[in-house]
Design a protein around this motif. Sequence first.
Motif, PDB file in Angstrom:
ATOM      1  N   LYS A  76     -12.489  27.801   6.905  1.00 41.18           N
ATOM      2  CA  LYS A  76     -11.679  26.590   6.805  1.00 41.18           C
ATOM      3  C   LYS A  76     -12.540  25.390   6.439  1.00 41.18           C
ATOM      4  O   LYS A  76     -13.697  25.297   6.844  1.00 41.18           O
ATOM      5  CB  LYS A  76     -10.938  26.325   8.114  1.00 41.18           C
ATOM      6  N   GLN A  77     -11.929  24.484   5.664  1.00 45.33           N
ATOM      7  CA  GLN A  77     -12.596  23.256   5.248  1.00 45.33           C
ATOM      8  C   GLN A  77     -11.825  22.050   5.771  1.00 45.33           C
ATOM      9  O   GLN A  77     -10.603  22.105   5.920  1.00 45.33           O
ATOM     10  CB  GLN A  77     -12.631  23.156   3.721  1.00 45.33           C
TER      11      GLN A  77
ATOM     12  N   SER B 287      11.309  10.410   8.558  1.00 44.48           N
ATOM     13  CA  SER B 287      10.417  10.634   9.692  1.00 44.48           C
ATOM     14  C   SER B 287       9.049  11.150   9.243  1.00 44.48           C
ATOM     15  O   SER B 287       8.939  12.263   8.729  1.00 44.48           O
ATOM     16  CB  SER B 287      11.040  11.650  10.652  1.00 44.48           C
ATOM     17  N   TYR B 288       8.013  10.357   9.477  1.00 41.43           N
ATOM     18  CA  TYR B 288       6.664  10.823   9.177  1.00 41.43           C
ATOM     19  C   TYR B 288       6.259  11.951  10.121  1.00 41.43           C
ATOM     20  O   TYR B 288       5.459  12.809   9.760  1.00 41.43           O
ATOM     21  CB  TYR B 288       5.642   9.675   9.211  1.00 41.43           C
ATOM     22  N   GLU B 289       6.856  11.979  11.321  1.00 45.87           N
ATOM     23  CA  GLU B 289       6.563  13.061  12.259  1.00 45.87           C
ATOM     24  C   GLU B 289       6.981  14.416  11.684  1.00 45.87           C
ATOM     25  O   GLU B 289       6.230  15.394  11.749  1.00 45.87           O
ATOM     26  CB  GLU B 289       7.289  12.819  13.588  1.00 45.87           C
ATOM     27  N   HIS B 290       8.166  14.477  11.096  1.00 42.42           N
ATOM     28  CA  HIS B 290       8.635  15.729  10.492  1.00 42.42           C
ATOM     29  C   HIS B 290       7.739  16.150   9.331  1.00 42.42           C
ATOM     30  O   HIS B 290       7.440  17.333   9.165  1.00 42.42           O
ATOM     31  CB  HIS B 290      10.085  15.585  10.010  1.00 42.42           C
ATOM     32  N   ILE B 291       7.305  15.179   8.543  1.00 43.99           N
ATOM     33  CA  ILE B 291       6.442  15.485   7.397  1.00 43.99           C
ATOM     34  C   ILE B 291       5.109  16.059   7.879  1.00 43.99           C
ATOM     35  O   ILE B 291       4.652  17.089   7.378  1.00 43.99           O
ATOM     36  CB  ILE B 291       6.239  14.227   6.526  1.00 43.99           C
ATOM     37  N   VAL B 292       4.487  15.417   8.853  1.00 43.96           N
ATOM     38  CA  VAL B 292       3.204  15.898   9.375  1.00 43.96           C
ATOM     39  C   VAL B 292       3.357  17.297   9.968  1.00 43.96           C
ATOM     40  O   VAL B 292       2.542  18.191   9.703  1.00 43.96           O
ATOM     41  CB  VAL B 292       2.611  14.915  10.417  1.00 43.96           C
ATOM     42  N   ASN B 293       4.404  17.534  10.738  1.00 46.38           N
ATOM     43  CA  ASN B 293       4.620  18.862  11.319  1.00 46.38           C
ATOM     44  C   ASN B 293       4.823  19.924  10.239  1.00 46.38           C
ATOM     45  O   ASN B 293       4.305  21.037  10.358  1.00 46.38           O
ATOM     46  CB  ASN B 293       5.801  18.836  12.283  1.00 46.38           C
ATOM     47  N   ASP B 294       5.561  19.590   9.180  1.00 45.25           N
ATOM     48  CA  ASP B 294       5.773  20.547   8.082  1.00 45.25           C
ATOM     49  C   ASP B 294       4.484  20.830   7.321  1.00 45.25           C
ATOM     50  O   ASP B 294       4.247  21.956   6.877  1.00 45.25           O
ATOM     51  CB  ASP B 294       6.855  20.045   7.132  1.00 45.25           C
ATOM     52  N   ILE B 295       3.633  19.826   7.158  1.00 49.51           N
ATOM     53  CA  ILE B 295       2.334  20.032   6.503  1.00 49.51           C
ATOM     54  C   ILE B 295       1.481  20.972   7.338  1.00 49.51           C
ATOM     55  O   ILE B 295       0.849  21.897   6.814  1.00 49.51           O
ATOM     56  CB  ILE B 295       1.613  18.693   6.261  1.00 49.51           C
ATOM     57  N   LYS B 296       1.457  20.775   8.644  1.00 53.23           N
ATOM     58  CA  LYS B 296       0.684  21.654   9.533  1.00 53.23           C
ATOM     59  C   LYS B 296       1.177  23.097   9.437  1.00 53.23           C
ATOM     60  O   LYS B 296       0.378  24.032   9.388  1.00 53.23           O
ATOM     61  CB  LYS B 296       0.759  21.155  10.972  1.00 53.23           C
ATOM     62  N   LYS B 297       2.495  23.278   9.384  1.00 52.26           N
ATOM     63  CA  LYS B 297       3.063  24.633   9.235  1.00 52.26           C
ATOM     64  C   LYS B 297       2.634  25.237   7.907  1.00 52.26           C
ATOM     65  O   LYS B 297       2.271  26.416   7.841  1.00 52.26           O
ATOM     66  CB  LYS B 297       4.587  24.586   9.294  1.00 52.26           C
ATOM     67  N   LEU B 298       2.686  24.445   6.848  1.00 49.98           N
ATOM     68  CA  LEU B 298       2.286  24.920   5.525  1.00 49.98           C
ATOM     69  C   LEU B 298       0.834  25.381   5.532  1.00 49.98           C
ATOM     70  O   LEU B 298       0.514  26.464   5.023  1.00 49.98           O
ATOM     71  CB  LEU B 298       2.489  23.805   4.488  1.00 49.98           C
ATOM     72  N   LEU B 299      -0.050  24.599   6.124  1.00 45.02           N
ATOM     73  CA  LEU B 299      -1.471  24.943   6.142  1.00 45.02           C
ATOM     74  C   LEU B 299      -1.753  26.177   6.984  1.00 45.02           C
ATOM     75  O   LEU B 299      -2.703  26.911   6.710  1.00 45.02           O
ATOM     76  CB  LEU B 299      -2.295  23.753   6.626  1.00 45.02           C
ATOM     77  N   LYS B 300      -0.943  26.431   7.989  1.00 46.51           N
ATOM     78  CA  LYS B 300      -1.115  27.623   8.823  1.00 46.51           C
ATOM     79  C   LYS B 300      -0.599  28.887   8.132  1.00 46.51           C
ATOM     80  O   LYS B 300      -0.903  29.989   8.566  1.00 46.51           O
ATOM     81  CB  LYS B 300      -0.397  27.439  10.164  1.00 46.51           C
ATOM     82  N   SER B 301       0.176  28.723   7.064  1.00 45.19           N
ATOM     83  CA  SER B 301       0.809  29.881   6.418  1.00 45.19           C
ATOM     84  C   SER B 301      -0.148  30.693   5.544  1.00 45.19           C
ATOM     85  O   SER B 301       0.205  31.772   5.093  1.00 45.19           O
ATOM     86  CB  SER B 301       2.010  29.434   5.577  1.00 45.19           C
ATOM     87  N   GLY B 302      -1.364  30.206   5.309  1.00 48.07           N
ATOM     88  CA  GLY B 302      -2.335  30.997   4.558  1.00 48.07           C
ATOM     89  C   GLY B 302      -3.105  30.187   3.530  1.00 48.07           C
ATOM     90  O   GLY B 302      -2.907  28.980   3.377  1.00 48.07           O
ATOM     91  N   HIS B 303      -3.964  30.886   2.828  1.00 48.83           N
ATOM     92  CA  HIS B 303      -4.874  30.291   1.845  1.00 48.83           C
ATOM     93  C   HIS B 303      -4.116  29.711   0.654  1.00 48.83           C
ATOM     94  O   HIS B 303      -3.144  30.297   0.171  1.00 48.83           O
ATOM     95  CB  HIS B 303      -5.860  31.357   1.359  1.00 48.83           C
TER      96      HIS B 303
END
Length: 160
Positions: free
Chosen positions: A55-56, A82-98
């Motif tokens: 990870k980088q 909601s910036y909260e929803h956006i941040v949470n969705d970005i975190k989910k995206l990054l956890k989904s793989g390379h």
Amino acid sequence: MSSKFKNYNPISTGAWVPESLPKNNKEINKTYKIFIKDLKLKTLIGIHDFEKYKKQRISINIELEAEQNFKNLGDDIKKVVSYEHIVNDIKKLLKSGHIGLLETLAEQISLICFKDERTLVAKVKIEKLDVFEESKSVGIEILRKKDNLKKAGNILKIKK
């Protein structure tokens, strides 16, 4: 001497403005900005083999322009982007793989931003923080507009 020139009227500064300007604020589309600054996360990103397993650190900056309708807001988060929803969705995206390219990640983040139909413009900047010792960061920035996404058909790819 005439004070009119091809549908323009002089104003006190001497400038000429169109006569057809809206007479009240109801005719003007109101917008506001939402921003997320320096969201620092670790993720698997890059095209090199070592980047697929280690990870980088990245930094994400987002600036959105959205339709503003604060009438009867009542402190209800459902009435704003909601910036909260956006941040949470970005975190989910990054956890989904390379992800191979920053450009791919930026496009996916822009689609997250457009999940809320009030979003009109999304500027997404992503930086890798540890690529070159001699540089603070390297990265990319994209600007996407809702109208252009609709024309390209990308708006249909947004998962709600």
